[in-house]
Scaffold this motif. Structure first.
Motif, PDB file in Angstrom:
ATOM      1  N   SER A 192     -10.225  21.888  26.912  1.00  0.00           N
ATOM      2  CA  SER A 192     -11.682  22.536  27.178  1.00  0.00           C
ATOM      3  C   SER A 192     -12.818  21.387  27.386  1.00  0.00           C
ATOM      4  N   GLY A 193     -13.920  21.900  27.106  1.00  0.00           N
ATOM      5  CA  GLY A 193     -14.994  21.021  27.253  1.00  0.00           C
ATOM      6  C   GLY A 193     -15.028  19.779  26.544  1.00  0.00           C
ATOM      7  N   SER A 194     -14.607  20.054  25.310  1.00  0.00           N
ATOM      8  CA  SER A 194     -14.365  18.683  24.285  1.00  0.00           C
ATOM      9  C   SER A 194     -13.124  18.259  23.850  1.00  0.00           C
ATOM     10  N   GLU A 195     -12.286  19.039  24.050  1.00  0.00           N
ATOM     11  CA  GLU A 195     -10.756  18.781  23.740  1.00  0.00           C
ATOM     12  C   GLU A 195      -9.802  18.219  24.826  1.00  0.00           C
ATOM     13  N   VAL A 196      -9.094  17.350  24.376  1.00  0.00           N
ATOM     14  CA  VAL A 196      -8.165  16.867  25.503  1.00  0.00           C
ATOM     15  C   VAL A 196      -6.629  16.600  24.864  1.00  0.00           C
ATOM     16  N   SER A 197      -5.746  16.367  25.619  1.00  0.00           N
ATOM     17  CA  SER A 197      -4.199  16.362  25.208  1.00  0.00           C
ATOM     18  C   SER A 197      -3.758  15.168  25.997  1.00  0.00           C
ATOM     19  N   VAL A 198      -2.880  14.280  25.334  1.00  0.00           N
ATOM     20  CA  VAL A 198      -2.395  13.213  25.964  1.00  0.00           C
ATOM     21  C   VAL A 198      -0.939  13.389  26.273  1.00  0.00           C
ATOM     22  N   ARG A 199      -0.769  13.106  27.671  1.00  0.00           N
ATOM     23  CA  ARG A 199       0.565  13.242  28.172  1.00  0.00           C
ATOM     24  C   ARG A 199       1.634  11.822  28.213  1.00  0.00           C
ATOM     25  N   GLY A 200       1.039  10.850  28.004  1.00  0.00           N
ATOM     26  CA  GLY A 200       1.735   9.645  28.049  1.00  0.00           C
ATOM     27  C   GLY A 200       0.832   8.431  28.364  1.00  0.00           C
ATOM     28  N   LEU A 201       1.777   7.216  28.188  1.00  0.00           N
ATOM     29  CA  LEU A 201       0.971   6.077  28.121  1.00  0.00           C
ATOM     30  C   LEU A 201       1.544   4.979  29.248  1.00  0.00           C
ATOM     31  N   ALA A 245     -16.443  12.497  22.915  1.00  0.00           N
ATOM     32  CA  ALA A 245     -15.815  11.423  22.540  1.00  0.00           C
ATOM     33  C   ALA A 245     -14.423  11.988  22.532  1.00  0.00           C
ATOM     34  N   GLY A 246     -14.005  13.219  22.891  1.00  0.00           N
ATOM     35  CA  GLY A 246     -12.736  13.617  22.803  1.00  0.00           C
ATOM     36  C   GLY A 246     -11.754  12.827  23.523  1.00  0.00           C
ATOM     37  N   THR A 247     -11.959  12.434  24.692  1.00  0.00           N
ATOM     38  CA  THR A 247     -11.096  11.740  25.442  1.00  0.00           C
ATOM     39  C   THR A 247     -10.957  10.188  24.881  1.00  0.00           C
ATOM     40  N   ASP A 281      -7.867   7.881  31.250  1.00  0.00           N
ATOM     41  CA  ASP A 281      -7.339   8.738  32.167  1.00  0.00           C
ATOM     42  C   ASP A 281      -7.389   8.295  33.402  1.00  0.00           C
ATOM     43  N   LEU A 282      -6.871   9.090  34.436  1.00  0.00           N
ATOM     44  CA  LEU A 282      -6.875   8.562  35.879  1.00  0.00           C
ATOM     45  C   LEU A 282      -7.788   8.440  36.756  1.00  0.00           C
ATOM     46  N   GLY A 283      -9.013   9.326  36.324  1.00  0.00           N
ATOM     47  CA  GLY A 283     -10.243   9.098  36.984  1.00  0.00           C
ATOM     48  C   GLY A 283     -11.015   7.794  36.625  1.00  0.00           C
ATOM     49  N   LEU A 330      -7.200  -9.739  32.332  1.00  0.00           N
ATOM     50  CA  LEU A 330      -6.569  -9.246  31.342  1.00  0.00           C
ATOM     51  C   LEU A 330      -5.483  -8.004  32.087  1.00  0.00           C
ATOM     52  N   PRO A 331      -4.328  -7.669  31.213  1.00  0.00           N
ATOM     53  CA  PRO A 331      -3.578  -6.479  31.757  1.00  0.00           C
ATOM     54  C   PRO A 331      -4.237  -5.390  31.664  1.00  0.00           C
ATOM     55  N   LEU A 332      -3.822  -4.222  32.162  1.00  0.00           N
ATOM     56  CA  LEU A 332      -4.327  -2.860  32.109  1.00  0.00           C
ATOM     57  C   LEU A 332      -3.127  -1.784  31.938  1.00  0.00           C
ATOM     58  N   ALA A 333      -3.559  -0.985  30.877  1.00  0.00           N
ATOM     59  CA  ALA A 333      -2.861   0.221  30.422  1.00  0.00           C
ATOM     60  C   ALA A 333      -3.536   1.382  30.745  1.00  0.00           C
ATOM     61  N   ILE A 334      -2.731   2.567  31.105  1.00  0.00           N
ATOM     62  CA  ILE A 334      -3.322   3.710  31.412  1.00  0.00           C
ATOM     63  C   ILE A 334      -2.744   4.937  30.597  1.00  0.00           C
ATOM     64  N   VAL A 335      -3.785   5.697  30.143  1.00  0.00           N
ATOM     65  CA  VAL A 335      -3.437   7.150  29.417  1.00  0.00           C
ATOM     66  C   VAL A 335      -3.626   8.138  30.276  1.00  0.00           C
ATOM     67  N   HIS A 336      -2.523   8.845  30.278  1.00  0.00           N
ATOM     68  CA  HIS A 336      -2.367  10.153  31.117  1.00  0.00           C
ATOM     69  C   HIS A 336      -2.918  11.326  30.059  1.00  0.00           C
TER      70      HIS A 336
END
Length: 304
Positions: free
Chosen positions: A195-204, A223-225, A168-170, A184-190
Motif C-alpha cells: 500500500s502507500g505506507s506498507e511494504v513486505s520484505v522478500r529477501g536480503l 518510513a514503512g520501507t 529496495d532495488l530502486g 564499505l560493502p553493500l547489502a540489498i533488501v528486496h
C-alpha cells in the motif's frame, strides 16, 4: 544583473541560509491567508529588472506550497522582474512520473507544466525521486545530488564493521555510490509495496551479521520501507547500531514512531524539509545552502 533572493513560507530557515551563503539579504515577502482560505502574496522589494530566485520546497501541504510559489512568481513578473528562477529543494509529486493504471493522473508532469506557466526561466531541484522526471521539463533544470555531502556526514559511523544497506532495488545505485565513497560493502533488501505506507520484505542479499548498518534512501515519507529494512537486518544479526541517511526527511504520519520502535540510533538528512517536531533519536542535519548557492552562482555567472 542584480540578484534578489525571496523565500516562501514552506522552509524559511533554508531561504535565510541560502541568502547568507550568497552574501545577500533575504528579500521581504508578505504572506497572508484570508478567512476563506485564499492565499495573498505581496513582494515588498523592488525587483524591477532584477534576477529573482524564489526558494520554496513543495513539502506538505504540497498543493498550498506549490500555489504559494506560483503566486510569488506572478507577483514578481507583474512587478517587472527580468528573470525568475525556482529553487525547489524538495519536489512534491516526483513519485507520480508514470501512470500505474489507465485511470490515473500523471501528477509529476502536471506540476512541471504548472511551474512552466509561472514563467520561470530555470529551476533548481535536489535529488528528484525519479530521474526520468527530468524529461518532463521544458525549462532548463539544475538537478543537484547531495549524496557526497551526506556520505561524508555518515563517515564517522562508517569505519570497519559497517555496511551500506539499500532498502529496495530502486535505491541500489544510490547505495552503491555511498559504498564506494565510504569504502564499505553493500547489502540489498528486496521488498514489495502492499500500500502507500506498507511494504513486505522478500529477501536480503549480502552479509550484515555483526555489522553496523547504514541504510540509505533518497526520501523517507511514512518510513514503512526503512522500518521494514531495519527489522530485516536486525533479524539477520546486524549490530544494534543503525544509521539512516536520507536527502528528504518528510517523516509524515507514523514515520517517527516506526523509526523509534525499530529502533534506529541516528538519522542524517538535509534541510530540504523543515523539522517540525523533536525526534526521539539523534538527528544530524546537513545544510543544502552551500550546494544551492554554488549552483545559483554558476547559472547566474553564465548569463553575464
Amino acid at each position: 544583473m542584480e540578484l534578489t533572493i525571496l523565500s516562501g513560507g514552506a522552509n524559511l530557515p533554508l531561504g535565510e541560509a541560502l541568502a547568507r551563503a550568497l552574501g545577500r539579504p533575504l528579500g521581504r515577502v508578505h504572506l497572508e491567508r484570508f478567512p476563506d482560505g485564499e492565499q495573498y502574496v505581496e513582494i515588498q522589494e523592488d525587483v524591477r529588472g532584477r534576477n529573482v530566485c524564489l526558494v520554496q520546497p513543495t513539502v506538505p501541504p504540497v498543493g498550498e506550497n506549490l500555489l504559494e510559489l506560483l503566486l510569488m512568481a506572478d507577483a514578481c513578473w507583474r512587478a517587472g522582474a527580468a528573470r525568475l528562477m525556482a529553487v525547489v529543494p524538495y519536489f512534491g509529486y516526483a513519485r507520480q512520473d508514470r501512470r500505474p493504471n489507465p485511470g490515473a493522473a500523471l501528477g509529476g508532469k502536471l506540476v512541471v507544466e504548472l511551474l512552466e506557466r509561472g514563467r520561470f526561466e530555470r529551476m533548481v531541484a535536489v535529488h528528484l525521486h525519479t530521474p526520468s522526471l527530468e524529461g518532463c521539463f521544458g525549462m532548463p533544470l539544475e538537478h543537484l545530488d547531495p549524496a557526497h555531502l551526506l556520505a561524508e556526514a555518515a563517515r564517522p559511523h562508517a569505519g570497519p564493521g559497517a555496511v551500506v544497506v539499500s532498502p529496495d532495488l530502486g535505491a541500489v545505485k544510490l547505495a552503491e555510490r555511498y559504498a564506494r565513497q565510504l569504502g564499505l560493502p553493500l547489502a540489498i533488501v528486496h521488498k514489495s509495496r502492499t500500500s502507500g505506507s506498507e511494504v513486505s520484505v522478500r529477501g536480503l542479499v549480502g552479509e550484515v551479521e555483526g555489522l553496523r548498518p547504514i541504510i540509505v534512501d533518497d526520501m523517507i515519507s511514512t518510513a514503512g520501507t526503512i522500518a521494514a529494512t531495519a527489522e530485516t537486518v536486525l533479524k539477520a544479526g546486524c549490530a544494534p547500531d543503525i544509521t539512516v541517511v536520507t536527502t528528504h526527511a518528510l517523516l509524515v504520519g507514523p514515520a517517527v514512531e516506526r523509526l523509534h520502535q525499530v529502533p534506529i540510533r541516528r538519522l542524517i538528512s538535509t534541510d530540504s524539509v523543515p523539522l517540525t517536531r523533536a525526534l526521539p533519536f539523534q538527528h544530524q542535519v546537513v545544510s543544502l545552502a552551500p550546494l544551492l548557492a554554488d549552483a545559483i552562482c554558476r547559472v547566474t555567472s553564465e548569463r553575464r
